[in-house]
Write a protein that holds these residues in place. Sequence first.
Motif, PDB file in Angstrom:
ATOM      1  N   SER A 275       0.829  -1.206   0.000  1.00 28.17           N
ATOM      2  CA  SER A 275       0.000   0.000   0.000  1.00 28.17           C
ATOM      3  C   SER A 275       0.867   1.261   0.000  1.00 28.17           C
ATOM      4  O   SER A 275       0.617   2.203  -0.763  1.00 28.17           O
ATOM      5  N   GLU A 278       2.591   1.666  -3.416  1.00 28.56           N
ATOM      6  CA  GLU A 278       1.648   2.103  -4.448  1.00 28.56           C
ATOM      7  C   GLU A 278       1.378   3.607  -4.335  1.00 28.56           C
ATOM      8  O   GLU A 278       1.244   4.315  -5.328  1.00 28.56           O
ATOM      9  N   ASN A 279       1.298   4.089  -3.089  1.00 30.91           N
ATOM     10  CA  ASN A 279       0.989   5.511  -2.853  1.00 30.91           C
ATOM     11  C   ASN A 279       2.236   6.369  -2.638  1.00 30.91           C
ATOM     12  O   ASN A 279       2.113   7.533  -2.246  1.00 30.91           O
ATOM     13  N   LYS A 280       3.423   5.764  -2.890  1.00 28.84           N
ATOM     14  CA  LYS A 280       4.703   6.465  -2.692  1.00 28.84           C
ATOM     15  C   LYS A 280       4.739   7.158  -1.326  1.00 28.84           C
ATOM     16  O   LYS A 280       5.122   8.318  -1.179  1.00 28.84           O
ATOM     17  N   LYS A 282       2.429   8.194   0.468  1.00 33.62           N
ATOM     18  CA  LYS A 282       1.442   9.266   0.648  1.00 33.62           C
ATOM     19  C   LYS A 282       2.067  10.665   0.634  1.00 33.62           C
ATOM     20  O   LYS A 282       1.500  11.625   1.166  1.00 33.62           O
ATOM     21  N   LYS A 284       2.818  14.073  -0.967  1.00 38.21           N
ATOM     22  CA  LYS A 284       2.080  14.845  -1.973  1.00 38.21           C
ATOM     23  C   LYS A 284       2.947  15.046  -3.224  1.00 38.21           C
ATOM     24  O   LYS A 284       4.171  15.138  -3.145  1.00 38.21           O
TER      25      LYS A 284
END
Length: 439
Positions: A275, A278-280, A282, A284
């Motif tokens: 997870s 996939e979201n690096k 989180k 921004k």
Amino acid sequence: MAEEEEGNSEALRRLQELVDGLYYFRDHYFESHGVEDAGRKQQDVLEEMEKTLQQMGEIDGCSQGRAWALMLKGKALNVTPDYNPQAEELLAKAVKLDPELVEAWNQLGEAYWKKGDITAAHTCFSGALGHRKNKVSLQNLSMVLRQLRAESTEQHAQNVMDSVRQAKLAVQMDVWDGRSWYILGNAYLSLFFNTGQNPSISQQALSAYAQAEKVDPTASCNPDLHLNRATLHKYEENYMEALEGFSRAASLDPAWPEPQQRQQQLLDFLERLTSLLENKGKVKVKKLQSMLESLRPSHLGPCGDGRYQGSSGQKVALEHRLLSALQPGVNTGAVVLGRVVFSLTTDEKVPFTFGLVDSKGPCFAVTVYNMVQSWGVLIGDSVAIPEPQLRHHHIQHQGKSFSFPGIRVETPLLLVVNGKTQGPGTQAAATVAYRVQSE
């Protein structure tokens, strides 16, 4: 007189048959029961023990072989994993009556071991070998040596080395004994975690476990073998094999919580990791772009100016490559540079896991081993990895799938963080906190 001796001999033979039958029932339980009956095994063995003891009590005429008869009754009581004080009492009487009765010494050692008196168990197994070389004493001595209280880490390492030697001697005495191979696998496993995690030693452990299953079908039904092997697979990042091993151990002993817990911990780790990848982490988009744009050649440190010392000992110039350009295996002559976008810690502390991103492509997992617990990297740190070892993980287990690219780093000494090499104090001692599960 001759008739009395013959009666004694016949009575002892019948007692021996009953005890042999009891142990066969325990050790070959899954030949007559399905895995779904695993939760009943201990109770079934206990009931079989009670039945055997009742049948033994109906046999008279053992006055001449009293030590042997006491040993057999003590052995019957010793069939369960729990300490039995009556077993210890009977076996202690047996060795007092016949100090050369090796099987009684071995059984008494097992009783002490279950009681938690490791020193007394060690004395029994060593004493038995003093009377006669035998594989059971060698097997048990191998296991006990790894649990003896040591005055120093050096002494413990010496005990582990000695444990391997005793297990090898047991195997040499009977190459068709699966228990000897299993114990040799455990000895190698302890050696692996106590002496710097040498890959060749892990292979010896895996080979010994495989040999145990090859020569002894009952070894495949040993939950401890599956859990110990799964622990090694997890450390080697063979995650699917590790999950299968934990799952198999759990199904073979449903009352033992550890395999199920270890399986769930690994699944949770993989879910959190994939997870975050996939979201690096989180981070921004604008923040990530700014982090990546500020990467400079100076962040490569000695990996970018020809001062990197390769495995051959020679200084080599490394070629800066993107993470997406790496090939599976060791990328000799290459270096990658990226920013940390997350770190992931677990209860086990090892490895330290973080996500690395460079200017293009996906986020890569980096697992660092042999680091002190205080070592780590922070979000935003630059990390350069010389000659990275890439593996594409594809894991499927119980309806769940995980796929991600991973770079394994054996020591933080290989890394360059924020342009600086890591000092010797970042590397942990060779020993990893791990104890072989109940043998």
